[in-house]
Design a protein around this motif. Structure first.
Motif, PDB file in Angstrom:
ATOM      1  N   THR A 124       0.830  -1.206   0.000  1.00 49.38           N
ATOM      2  CA  THR A 124       0.000   0.000   0.000  1.00 49.38           C
ATOM      3  C   THR A 124       0.863   1.253   0.000  1.00 49.38           C
ATOM      4  N   GLN A 125       0.429   2.251  -0.761  1.00 43.61           N
ATOM      5  CA  GLN A 125       1.157   3.499  -0.886  1.00 43.61           C
ATOM      6  C   GLN A 125       0.580   4.557   0.052  1.00 43.61           C
ATOM      7  N   GLU A 126       1.454   5.316   0.730  1.00 41.86           N
ATOM      8  CA  GLU A 126       1.022   6.434   1.565  1.00 41.86           C
ATOM      9  C   GLU A 126       1.213   7.709   0.761  1.00 41.86           C
ATOM     10  N   PHE A 127       0.153   8.130   0.077  1.00 36.91           N
ATOM     11  CA  PHE A 127       0.272   9.272  -0.834  1.00 36.91           C
ATOM     12  C   PHE A 127       0.178  10.608  -0.109  1.00 36.91           C
ATOM     13  N   LYS A 128      -0.121  10.599   1.184  1.00 43.74           N
ATOM     14  CA  LYS A 128      -0.151  11.851   1.951  1.00 43.74           C
ATOM     15  C   LYS A 128       1.178  12.106   2.674  1.00 43.74           C
ATOM     16  N   LEU A 129       2.219  11.442   2.223  1.00 41.56           N
ATOM     17  CA  LEU A 129       3.541  11.611   2.827  1.00 41.56           C
ATOM     18  C   LEU A 129       4.199  12.888   2.307  1.00 41.56           C
ATOM     19  N   SER A 130       4.749  13.695   3.218  1.00 33.87           N
ATOM     20  CA  SER A 130       5.406  14.944   2.827  1.00 33.87           C
ATOM     21  C   SER A 130       6.834  14.675   2.370  1.00 33.87           C
ATOM     22  N   ARG A 141       5.481  15.931  12.280  1.00 35.89           N
ATOM     23  CA  ARG A 141       4.702  14.979  11.500  1.00 35.89           C
ATOM     24  C   ARG A 141       5.309  14.820  10.108  1.00 35.89           C
ATOM     25  N   VAL A 142       4.872  13.758   9.434  1.00 36.59           N
ATOM     26  CA  VAL A 142       5.300  13.533   8.055  1.00 36.59           C
ATOM     27  C   VAL A 142       4.107  13.424   7.115  1.00 36.59           C
ATOM     28  N   LEU A 143       2.885  13.402   7.662  1.00 39.36           N
ATOM     29  CA  LEU A 143       1.680  13.327   6.845  1.00 39.36           C
ATOM     30  C   LEU A 143       1.074  14.711   6.695  1.00 39.36           C
ATOM     31  N   THR A 144       0.546  15.006   5.500  1.00 40.40           N
ATOM     32  CA  THR A 144      -0.021  16.330   5.251  1.00 40.40           C
ATOM     33  C   THR A 144      -1.061  16.245   4.145  1.00 40.40           C
ATOM     34  N   ARG A 145      -1.956  17.236   4.117  1.00 44.04           N
ATOM     35  CA  ARG A 145      -2.905  17.392   3.026  1.00 44.04           C
ATOM     36  C   ARG A 145      -2.560  18.603   2.160  1.00 44.04           C
ATOM     37  N   ASP A 146      -1.443  19.222   2.457  1.00 40.24           N
ATOM     38  CA  ASP A 146      -0.979  20.360   1.679  1.00 40.24           C
ATOM     39  C   ASP A 146      -0.319  19.850   0.400  1.00 40.24           C
ATOM     40  N   LEU A 150       3.480  17.650  -0.508  1.00 37.22           N
ATOM     41  CA  LEU A 150       3.418  16.218  -0.784  1.00 37.22           C
ATOM     42  C   LEU A 150       4.609  15.757  -1.607  1.00 37.22           C
ATOM     43  N   SER A 151       5.072  14.552  -1.330  1.00 36.86           N
ATOM     44  CA  SER A 151       6.131  13.961  -2.134  1.00 36.86           C
ATOM     45  C   SER A 151       5.520  13.389  -3.413  1.00 36.86           C
TER      46      SER A 151
END
Length: 218
Positions: A124-130, A141-146, A150-151
């Motif tokens: 599974t991919q974590e697409f909200k990873l910065s 944190r490393v998760l974001t909705r900005d 995003l990476s």
């Protein structure tokens, strides 16, 4: 009178019977011991659904939904999956103004299905990873909705998502696995989630978009 031969015969018979009964008791004890050593296949595999209170058991319902969804789908070595939010079927988007007790269920289903898919061997991919660790005065944190933070999203082969149809007493959740290239649905599952998962039954309910208190009416 019982002569010596008869007495010896009776004594031998009783002794043999005692040995047989002892062996039978020992065998039964071994069988009982073996049965107690057997471990359940999973956390919820032997759970009686009649004994489960809805409040606080959203992970159980997510687990059962995942069981049906992944029943005939095995993890492919090269395939990558992205689990995205579950949305109301009528609007197809999350609404913070929605007053249903399960308004946050879509977010919880996304997080829960990430866990269930990963435990079953799906990549599974974590697409909200910065791109980097975001540090503030209060937290890091490393998760974001900005979007700007995003990476880059790597290749995704399948989406895991679904819809929710709210009802007075809960929500019908329809989950699916979708091929990202040809849009084909490769697996689907349906489960009812009770309204009391996050709030007690007597708190609130909605009818036609309006909020109602139900305390003392059931």
């Amino acid at each position: 009178m019982i002569n010596n031969a008869s007495h010896a015969f009776l004594t031998g018979s009783i002794s043999g019977l005692v040995k047989v009964l002892s062996c039978a008791a020992l065998y039964a004890g071994l069988l009982a011991g073996c049965s107690t050593l057997e471990e359940p296949k999973s956390q919820f595999s032997q759970t009686n659904t009649d004994d489960i209170s809805a409040l606080g058991n959203v992970e159980y319902h997510t687990y059962m939904l995942a069981n049906e969804l992944f029943a005939d789908v095995g993890p492919a070595r090269q395939s990558r999956y992205a689990v995205v939010g579950f949305v109301p079927v009528d609007s197809m988007k999350y609404s913070a103004d929605h007053q249903h007790p399960l308004m946050l269920l879509g977010h919880q289903l996304e997080q829960g299905m990430i866990t269930e898919a990963t435990k079953r061997g799906f990549s599974t991919q974590e697409f909200k990873l910065s791109n980097d660790i975001i540090v503030s005065d209060e937290s890091d944190r490393v998760l974001t909705r900005d979007i700007d933070q995003l990476s880059n999203i790597e290749r995704v082969d399948f989406y895991i998502t679904g819809t929710m149809m709210y009802q007075e007493s809960g929500a019908v959740v329809n989950a699916r696995i979708i091929n990202a290239r040809n849009k084909n649905i490769v697996a689907a599952a349906t489960r009812f989630f009770p309204a009391e998962l996050f709030w007690r039954e007597e708190q609130v309910t909605t009818r036609n978009g309006k909020l109602y208190r139900t305390e003392g009416t059931r």
